[in-house]
Design an enzyme around this catalytic site. Structure first.
Site, mmCIF file in Angstrom:
data_model
loop_
_atom_site.group_PDB
_atom_site.id
_atom_site.type_symbol
_atom_site.label_atom_id
_atom_site.label_comp_id
_atom_site.label_asym_id
_atom_site.label_seq_id
_atom_site.Cartn_x
_atom_site.Cartn_y
_atom_site.Cartn_z
ATOM 1 N N ASP A 31 -0.208 48.980 -28.814
ATOM 2 C CA ASP A 31 0.477 49.377 -30.037
ATOM 3 C C ASP A 31 0.155 48.341 -31.115
ATOM 4 O O ASP A 31 0.186 47.138 -30.841
ATOM 5 C CB ASP A 31 1.986 49.444 -29.777
ATOM 6 N N ILE A 32 -0.153 48.784 -32.319
ATOM 7 C CA ILE A 32 -0.506 47.823 -33.375
ATOM 8 C C ILE A 32 0.717 47.106 -33.954
ATOM 9 O O ILE A 32 0.575 46.105 -34.649
ATOM 10 C CB ILE A 32 -1.339 48.466 -34.504
ATOM 11 N N ASN A 88 9.408 59.164 -28.160
ATOM 12 C CA ASN A 88 10.147 59.484 -29.371
ATOM 13 C C ASN A 88 9.819 60.945 -29.679
ATOM 14 O O ASN A 88 8.656 61.340 -29.622
ATOM 15 C CB ASN A 88 9.704 58.601 -30.542
ATOM 16 N N GLU A 96 6.586 58.919 -35.186
ATOM 17 C CA GLU A 96 5.852 58.729 -36.436
ATOM 18 C C GLU A 96 4.462 59.340 -36.386
ATOM 19 O O GLU A 96 3.953 59.805 -37.395
ATOM 20 C CB GLU A 96 5.755 57.237 -36.763
ATOM 21 N N HIS A 101 2.964 60.835 -27.042
ATOM 22 C CA HIS A 101 2.607 59.530 -26.468
ATOM 23 C C HIS A 101 3.832 58.900 -25.818
ATOM 24 O O HIS A 101 4.968 59.119 -26.225
ATOM 25 C CB HIS A 101 2.009 58.588 -27.520
ATOM 26 N N HIS A 103 5.575 55.357 -24.634
ATOM 27 C CA HIS A 103 5.594 53.911 -24.837
ATOM 28 C C HIS A 103 5.886 53.224 -23.510
ATOM 29 O O HIS A 103 6.803 53.621 -22.786
ATOM 30 C CB HIS A 103 6.697 53.516 -25.823
#
Length: 109
Positions: A31-32, A88, A96, A101, A103
């Site tokens: 994750d960035i 999410n 977002e 995806h 996490h």
């Protein structure tokens, strides 16, 4: 592939990401904006907008995502100390990027 989807572009190599794993079904990358010492995203190669868009034929994809997370947690030495897995779902749930995806976060201990 959705042309305006960031994760589709990452999967196809059109956008950068630091991959840590890849197979025929999923990719895993950092994750960035990490929220933990280990914060990885497990992303299916098939474009699925969110949990709400899953169909019966996607069962194996979701299973692969979770089993991959388990193996990646072990490789990152957080399987015994503990980690979180979460999706999410939609904007109100914190999503977002509208490509399914999972996490994987941990590593605080």
């Amino acid at each position: 592939m959705e042309k305006n989807c960031l994760f589709c572009r990452i999967i196809s190599g059109q956008a950068p990401a630091e991959f840590v794993y890849e197979n025929d079904v999923v990719v895993v990358f950092k994750d960035i904006y990490p929220k933990a010492p280990v914060h990885l995203l497990i992303v299916p190669k098939k474009h699925i907008r969110s949990i709400n868009e899953l169909s019966e034929t996607d069962r194996e994809i979701v299973s692969e995502m979770i089993l991959t997370a388990k193996e990646i947690a072990k490789k990152n030495l957080i399987s015994t100390t503990g980690y979180k897995l979460f999706f999410n779902v939609e904007r109100g749930g914190g999503q977002e990027i509208f490509h399914l995806h999972l996490h994987l976060i941990g590593g605080w201990i």
